[in-house]
Write a protein that holds these residues in place. Structure first.
Motif, PDB file in Angstrom:
ATOM      1  N   ALA A   8       0.820  -1.258  -0.010  1.00 39.98           N
ATOM      2  CA  ALA A   8      -0.027   0.064   0.006  1.00 39.98           C
ATOM      3  C   ALA A   8       0.895   1.277   0.064  1.00 39.98           C
ATOM      4  CB  ALA A   8      -0.803   0.033   1.369  1.00 39.98           C
ATOM      5  N   PHE A   9       2.205   1.198   0.594  1.00 44.63           N
ATOM      6  CA  PHE A   9       2.790   2.445   0.547  1.00 44.63           C
ATOM      7  C   PHE A   9       4.267   2.071   0.031  1.00 44.63           C
ATOM      8  CE2 PHE A   9      -0.066   2.399   4.137  1.00 44.63           C
ATOM      9  CZ  PHE A   9      -0.439   3.755   4.329  1.00 44.63           C
ATOM     10  N   VAL A  10       5.007   3.157  -0.626  1.00 45.06           N
ATOM     11  CA  VAL A  10       6.313   2.809  -1.021  1.00 45.06           C
ATOM     12  C   VAL A  10       7.193   2.550   0.165  1.00 45.06           C
ATOM     13  CG1 VAL A  10       5.862   3.909  -3.366  1.00 45.06           C
ATOM     14  CG2 VAL A  10       6.691   5.135  -1.380  1.00 45.06           C
ATOM     15  N   SER A  11       8.497   2.009  -0.080  1.00 46.93           N
ATOM     16  CA  SER A  11       9.284   1.891   0.698  1.00 46.93           C
ATOM     17  C   SER A  11      10.078   3.415   1.302  1.00 46.93           C
ATOM     18  CB  SER A  11      10.418   0.894   0.442  1.00 46.93           C
ATOM     19  OG  SER A  11      11.519   0.835   1.184  1.00 46.93           O
ATOM     20  N   GLY A  12      10.016   3.314   2.518  1.00 45.56           N
ATOM     21  CA  GLY A  12      10.459   4.627   3.049  1.00 45.56           C
ATOM     22  C   GLY A  12       9.402   5.837   3.070  1.00 45.56           C
ATOM     23  N   TYR A  13       8.245   5.320   3.098  1.00 44.77           N
ATOM     24  CA  TYR A  13       7.005   6.361   2.984  1.00 44.77           C
ATOM     25  C   TYR A  13       7.223   7.399   4.022  1.00 44.77           C
ATOM     26  CZ  TYR A  13       2.253   8.274   3.210  1.00 44.77           C
ATOM     27  OH  TYR A  13       1.216   9.151   3.242  1.00 44.77           O
ATOM     28  N   ARG A  14       6.926   8.489   3.813  1.00 45.93           N
ATOM     29  CA  ARG A  14       7.001   9.646   4.554  1.00 45.93           C
ATOM     30  C   ARG A  14       5.677  10.748   3.988  1.00 45.93           C
ATOM     31  NH1 ARG A  14      11.734  13.181   6.805  1.00 45.93           N
ATOM     32  NH2 ARG A  14       9.944  14.041   7.877  1.00 45.93           N
ATOM     33  N   ALA A  15       5.086  11.314   4.949  1.00 46.12           N
ATOM     34  CA  ALA A  15       4.188  12.225   4.825  1.00 46.12           C
ATOM     35  C   ALA A  15       4.324  13.488   5.656  1.00 46.12           C
ATOM     36  CB  ALA A  15       2.679  11.775   5.203  1.00 46.12           C
ATOM     37  N   MET A  66       6.011  -1.678  -3.460  1.00 45.61           N
ATOM     38  CA  MET A  66       6.933  -0.839  -2.405  1.00 45.61           C
ATOM     39  C   MET A  66       8.195  -0.268  -2.963  1.00 45.61           C
ATOM     40  SD  MET A  66       7.008  -3.672   0.544  1.00 45.61           S
ATOM     41  CE  MET A  66       5.601  -4.225   1.601  1.00 45.61           C
ATOM     42  N   LEU A  67       8.724  -0.811  -4.111  1.00 44.12           N
ATOM     43  CA  LEU A  67       9.896  -0.280  -4.773  1.00 44.12           C
ATOM     44  C   LEU A  67       9.484   0.960  -6.056  1.00 44.12           C
ATOM     45  CD1 LEU A  67      12.074  -3.251  -4.915  1.00 44.12           C
ATOM     46  CD2 LEU A  67      12.452  -1.109  -3.629  1.00 44.12           C
ATOM     47  N   ASP A  68       8.110   0.859  -6.340  1.00 43.31           N
ATOM     48  CA  ASP A  68       7.710   1.803  -7.088  1.00 43.31           C
ATOM     49  C   ASP A  68       8.203   1.507  -8.477  1.00 43.31           C
ATOM     50  OD1 ASP A  68       5.859   4.006  -7.646  1.00 43.31           O
ATOM     51  OD2 ASP A  68       7.495   5.458  -7.890  1.00 43.31           O
ATOM     52  N   LEU A  69       8.108   0.312  -8.818  1.00 47.59           N
ATOM     53  CA  LEU A  69       8.578  -0.439 -10.057  1.00 47.59           C
ATOM     54  C   LEU A  69       7.368  -0.878 -10.875  1.00 47.59           C
ATOM     55  CD1 LEU A  69      11.474  -2.755  -8.771  1.00 47.59           C
ATOM     56  CD2 LEU A  69      11.746  -0.406 -10.044  1.00 47.59           C
ATOM     57  N   ASP A  70       7.476  -0.434 -12.231  1.00 46.82           N
ATOM     58  CA  ASP A  70       6.566  -1.049 -12.880  1.00 46.82           C
ATOM     59  C   ASP A  70       7.093  -2.309 -13.766  1.00 46.82           C
ATOM     60  OD1 ASP A  70       5.400   1.367 -12.507  1.00 46.82           O
ATOM     61  OD2 ASP A  70       5.891   2.421 -14.500  1.00 46.82           O
ATOM     62  N   ALA A  71       6.082  -3.086 -14.155  1.00 37.80           N
ATOM     63  CA  ALA A  71       6.672  -4.115 -14.917  1.00 37.80           C
ATOM     64  C   ALA A  71       5.460  -4.835 -15.720  1.00 37.80           C
ATOM     65  CB  ALA A  71       6.825  -5.530 -13.815  1.00 37.80           C
ATOM     66  N   VAL A 197       1.411   2.701  -8.258  1.00 35.48           N
ATOM     67  CA  VAL A 197       1.279   3.921  -7.749  1.00 35.48           C
ATOM     68  C   VAL A 197       0.546   3.758  -6.251  1.00 35.48           C
ATOM     69  CG1 VAL A 197       0.651   5.254  -9.791  1.00 35.48           C
ATOM     70  CG2 VAL A 197      -1.309   3.893  -8.706  1.00 35.48           C
ATOM     71  N   ALA A 198       1.414   3.272  -5.339  1.00 34.25           N
ATOM     72  CA  ALA A 198       1.137   3.145  -4.119  1.00 34.25           C
ATOM     73  C   ALA A 198       1.272   4.388  -3.458  1.00 34.25           C
ATOM     74  CB  ALA A 198       2.100   2.039  -3.121  1.00 34.25           C
ATOM     75  N   ARG A 199       0.910   4.634  -2.228  1.00 33.10           N
ATOM     76  CA  ARG A 199       0.931   5.869  -1.328  1.00 33.10           C
ATOM     77  C   ARG A 199       2.497   6.436  -1.334  1.00 33.10           C
ATOM     78  NH1 ARG A 199      -3.867   6.901   1.468  1.00 33.10           N
ATOM     79  NH2 ARG A 199      -2.816   8.900   2.028  1.00 33.10           N
ATOM     80  N   GLY A 200       2.901   7.557  -1.882  1.00 31.64           N
ATOM     81  CA  GLY A 200       4.108   8.082  -1.781  1.00 31.64           C
ATOM     82  C   GLY A 200       4.810   7.908  -3.211  1.00 31.64           C
ATOM     83  N   SER A 201       3.971   7.285  -4.200  1.00 24.40           N
ATOM     84  CA  SER A 201       4.605   7.290  -5.538  1.00 24.40           C
ATOM     85  C   SER A 201       4.376   8.550  -6.095  1.00 24.40           C
ATOM     86  CB  SER A 201       4.109   6.152  -6.287  1.00 24.40           C
ATOM     87  OG  SER A 201       4.240   6.301  -7.802  1.00 24.40           O
ATOM     88  N   SER A 202       5.525   8.910  -6.802  1.00 22.09           N
ATOM     89  CA  SER A 202       5.382  10.350  -7.602  1.00 22.09           C
ATOM     90  C   SER A 202       4.647  10.170  -9.016  1.00 22.09           C
ATOM     91  CB  SER A 202       6.863  10.628  -8.265  1.00 22.09           C
ATOM     92  OG  SER A 202       7.497   9.745  -8.988  1.00 22.09           O
ATOM     93  N   LYS A 203       4.234   9.115  -9.200  1.00 27.29           N
ATOM     94  CA  LYS A 203       3.436   8.588 -10.446  1.00 27.29           C
ATOM     95  C   LYS A 203       1.903   8.960 -10.230  1.00 27.29           C
ATOM     96  CE  LYS A 203       5.483   4.615 -10.765  1.00 27.29           C
ATOM     97  NZ  LYS A 203       5.770   3.469 -11.003  1.00 27.29           N
ATOM     98  N   ARG A 204       1.762   9.210  -8.781  1.00 25.29           N
ATOM     99  CA  ARG A 204       0.303   9.549  -8.808  1.00 25.29           C
ATOM    100  C   ARG A 204      -0.228  10.903  -9.239  1.00 25.29           C
ATOM    101  NH1 ARG A 204      -2.767   7.542  -3.530  1.00 25.29           N
ATOM    102  NH2 ARG A 204      -2.472   5.443  -3.361  1.00 25.29           N
ATOM    103  N   ALA A 205       0.637  11.868  -9.528  1.00 25.07           N
ATOM    104  CA  ALA A 205       0.296  13.178 -10.160  1.00 25.07           C
ATOM    105  C   ALA A 205       0.196  13.002 -11.626  1.00 25.07           C
ATOM    106  CB  ALA A 205       1.532  14.143  -9.882  1.00 25.07           C
TER     107      ALA A 205
END
Length: 319
Positions: A8-15, A66-71, A197-205
């Motif tokens: 649900a969250f990227v690794s190292g997530y912060r808000a 978690m790693l925000d990797l596409d595949a 696009v987990a929480r913290g992903s820059s691809k959400r924008a």
């Protein structure tokens, strides 16, 4: 619920609060990001061979989120005939998940080995706790899949041929709505690129710019130009386009070339043309009757010979 937070969250997530920032999810001044995701991303897409109901495959999909990797995902459900044979050809056995990284030439089975490789190559080298508990991690992933009662485990025999372009699914592993779509993609053996696009992903924008809002799942089909949200609508679309409700391929013959007497379609007006050509055969029958006329000349020839013989007899008698 069996895997809370995993994927649900990227690794190292912060808000953190940022009044100048507008969150694409809730329109709140909350900036979500990661401190330890490296800037390095694979140039060529990773290739994941798996099936949705497999708990070991779920662990790898969680690592990707978690790693925000596409595949690019190649579904390999039971009784599947498209990509299962390819895995056996590449790796020597039909076992899942199977990951191929064309950027490093890595190819391998075993979910734990794949996860370790991903975090060492595209992360900080440390596998998160929720993915490093061994049998506990696998058991909880199995529970999450068992709640779906076999969905995403077996190929649909009524699927159509895969499209020319792979589909694109914006998703993250922990979303139950995304899972519904992935299950159907798996059953139809439809390859797709998963954009995580987990929480913290820059691809959400980026998703907000593409579709107008930050919501998952979001499907993009370059083959038809369709883009859509809502899991139920996406599943219906997949069934109507690539599944049991998809139009059957046409069995009509190809259109004849210009000037050709062949009909355009079996049921079309042009089908009358061969009937006209058959009628042309009738004069041939008449010609065959004409051929019989010389046969009638034989009696006439006999009459001429008899007359000559009679004239010779009369001449001999007169002499």
């Amino acid at each position: 619920l069996a895997r809370p937070g995993a994927g649900a969250f990227v690794s190292g997530y912060r808000a953190e609060i940022d009044p100048s920032y507008k969150n694409p999810t809730r329109d709140l001044p909350v900036k979500e990001f990661s401190e330890n995701l490296p800037a390095f991303k694979p140039v060529q897409s990773l290739e994941l061979y798996e099936f949705e109901a497999c708990p070991f495959c779920r662990k790898v999909r969680e690592a990707l989120s978690m790693l925000d990797l596409d595949a690019t995902v190649y579904p390999c459900p039971k009784d599947g005939s498209l990509y299962r044979p390819k895995v056996e050809e590449m790796g020597g056995k039909s076992q899942f998940p199977y990951l191929v990284d064309p950027n490093t030439q890595f190819k391998g089975y075993e979910s734990d080995d794949i996860i370790r490789y991903l975090f060492q190559t595209y992360g900080d080298g440390v596998v998160p706790l929720e993915l490093s508990l061994g049998p506990i991690t696998t058991a909880s992933a199995a529970v999450a899949s068992s709640l779906r009662r076999g969905k995403g485990s077996k190929a649909d025999p009524e699927r159509s041929a895969p499209p020319a372009e792979v589909l694109e699914l914006w998703s993250y592993e922990a979303s139950p709505f995304c899972r519904i779509v992935r299950e159907r993609l798996c059953e139809l053996e439809l390859p797709y690129k998963v954009v995580t696009v987990a929480r913290g992903s820059s691809k959400r924008a980026q998703l907000q710019e593409l579709g107008g809002k930050m919501q998952v799942p979001f499907l993009v089909d370059a083959n038809t130009g369709k883009q859509m949200y809502e899991s139920e609508e996406i599943v219906n679309y997949l069934d109507e386009t690539y599944g049991p409700r998809a139009p059957k391929s046409s069995s009509e013959p190809p259109v004849a070339a210009s000037g050709d007497s062949a009909p355009e379609t079996v049921d079309g007006p042009g089908w009358d043309e061969p009937e006209a050509s058959v009628a042309v055969v009738e004069p041939v029958a008449v010609e065959v009757e004409i051929v019989d006329e010389p046969v009638d000349e034989e009696p006439q020839m006999e009459d001429a010979e008899d007359k000559d013989a009679k004239d010779k007899d009369e001449k001999s008698q007169s002499n």
